[in-house]
Design an enzyme around this catalytic site. Structure first.
Site, short mmCIF file in Angstrom:
data_model
loop_
_atom_site.label_atom_id
_atom_site.label_comp_id
_atom_site.label_asym_id
_atom_site.label_seq_id
_atom_site.Cartn_x
_atom_site.Cartn_y
_atom_site.Cartn_z
N SER A 128 0.79 -1.23 0.00
CA SER A 128 0.00 0.00 0.00
C SER A 128 0.83 1.28 0.00
O SER A 128 0.27 2.37 -0.11
CB SER A 128 -0.95 0.01 1.20
OG SER A 128 -2.10 -0.77 0.93
N LYS B 293 0.14 3.75 -2.67
CA LYS B 293 -0.84 4.85 -2.61
C LYS B 293 -0.16 6.22 -2.48
O LYS B 293 -0.80 7.24 -2.75
CB LYS B 293 -1.81 4.61 -1.46
CG LYS B 293 -2.68 3.35 -1.64
CD LYS B 293 -3.65 3.19 -0.51
CE LYS B 293 -4.56 1.99 -0.75
NZ LYS B 293 -4.03 0.74 -0.19
N SER C 18 -6.14 3.84 4.18
CA SER C 18 -5.51 2.97 3.20
C SER C 18 -6.55 2.23 2.36
O SER C 18 -6.39 1.06 2.02
CB SER C 18 -4.57 1.95 3.88
OG SER C 18 -3.66 1.42 2.93
#
Length: 421
Positions: free
Chosen positions: A96, A99, A161
């Site tokens: 993640s 991102k 997230s």
């Protein structure tokens, strides 16, 4: 004895003597001018110099290398200098932390006026099915087939997230995840991410989706510098969507008040990952840990690296950009000298307590001949510490020097000839 033959030996030494004196005078003048113009300027002194400490002469202890991670790096934000690391140029799944790249693209497109903070972003069925509550990954909880302001959707992606929010943003900006991934790769190349490739906006495992600890640190540095407003979302500790409130997964936000980001990540393939940044005084550091064994371990490892970096390194600005640091003689020009400086400020990350041991050196050509263009590279400035190069930057001409007229060129040609006799 022929009187001419007697007088000739006397004239020859006299002529040679006069020429030698002339040459010596010109050479001495040239040497003095060269020293005045080419001498490397002294480094600025710190505003509040601290007293010397016994530890200043001790070597820096080794960094607290994470024992269970696959790759890690500690970078100074101001200089981009790597202070420590292992395997940081090895490809790894970023999970993640991807991102952060998505945030960079969103902020870039907003800055270009292509999208706006109050745009209504649709949580499409595709985004909901691929990244929503029914999946194994993290999600934001925005209801399917409903809209939310872009800035709220971005916070859902950054703080919670949310994979669903990342997909919704990608679709809003580029029409599809695939098209958005092309934007991600284009921006990654622009900011110097040399060994990264993205195929989705969220970071779930996919073939051809990879980065490196070094590239991710570069990305964090770029987001902080280029888009501080978007970066600030990363220090929000919790965010609520409808009835659901979720905390930021970066444990360091609760442990260390100097930490203000950046992003966590986890998949079964990538392990536990963390990109962390902290600012103490006027110094900021960025730590990236990839492939760790637990949420706690990645926080412990990143915290140890940040503490070590702040304890043993400091950052100094040596020269400002666009400001004259030296002058150099120019031949055959409309003016007789050129101002030399740097295009951008010159900073250095170095061991604490050793600033006074830095040695600057300016390397410039012995002879400069007009024309010289403004911005033209003239030489280099190098700064060393105990013989090791700590920083080097090109010296450029801060002013143009056009070619002089015929008689100026002729006159300088004569003196250049004398200079080389």
């Amino acid at each position: 004895m022929n009187p001419v033959s007697k007088s000739t030996p006397r004239r020859q030494p006299q002529s040679r003597l006069l020429k030698s004196v002339g040459v010596a005078l010109v050479a001495t003048t040239t040497l003095l001018v060269g020293l005045a113009f080419a001498q490397t300027p002294a480094l600025p002194q710190p505003a509040a110099p601290r007293p010397a400490a016994l530890s200043d002469n001790l070597p820096i202890p080794p960094p607290p290398a994470p024992k269970t991670s696959a790759a890690w790096i500690l970078m100074d934000y101001a200089t981009g200098q790597v202070l420590a690391g292992e395997n940081y140029d090895t490809r790894h799944e970023p999970a993640s932390i991807t991102k952060v790249m998505t945030s960079y693209v969103v902020a870039s497109e907003m800055a270009a006026g292509k999208v706006h903070a109050d745009d209504q972003v649709m949580m499409t069925e595709h985004a909901w099915r691929e990244g929503g509550a029914g999946t194994e990954g993290s999600y934001s909880g925005f209801p399917v087939n409903k809209t939310a302001p872009l800035v709220e959707m971005e916070k859902g992606m950054v703080v919670q997230s949310g994979n669903d929010a990342a997909i919704a943003l990608a679709e809003h900006i580029a029409g599809s995840e695939e098209s958005f991934a092309a934007l991600m790769n284009a921006y990654a190349a622009r900011i110097g991410m040399k060994d990264s490739h993205f195929v989705n906006p969220h970071g779930l495992s996919a073939e051809g989706h990879y980065s490196t600890a070094h590239d991710l640190a570069r990305l964090g540095r770029a987001l902080i510098h280029d888009f501080p407003v978007s970066y600030a979302y990363n220090k929000i500790k919790e965010f609520t969507v409808g009835p659901i409130t979720q905390p930021n997964r970066n444990l360091l936000l609760w442990r260390d008040p100097t930490v203000d980001g950046i992003k966590t990540g986890h998949t079964s393939n990538a392990g536990y990952c963390l990109m962390a940044s902290a600012i103490r005084g006027d110094q900021r550091l960025i730590a990236v840990v990839l492939g760790d064994t637990s949420e706690k371990q990645r926080a412990d490892d990143a915290q140890a690296l940040l503490n070590w970096g702040f304890r043993f390194y400091e950052t100094h600005k040596l020269y400002d950009g666009g400001v004259q640091v030296a002058r150099q003689k120019v031949w055959k020009g409309t003016v007789d000298e050129v101002q030399l400086g740097l295009a951008e400020p010159m900073l250095v990350s170095m061991p604490r307590g050793k600033y006074t041991r830095l040695k600057p050196a300016m390397i410039v050509p012995k002879t400069l001949v007009a024309p010289i263009a403004k911005g033209q590279k003239i030489g280099m400035v190098k700064v060393t510490l105990d013989g090791k190069v700590m920083a080097e930057r090109p010296l450029i001409a801060l002013n143009a020097v056009p070619e002089g007229g015929f008689f100026k060129r002729l006159w300088d040609e004569f003196w250049m000839w004398w200079d080389t006799v």
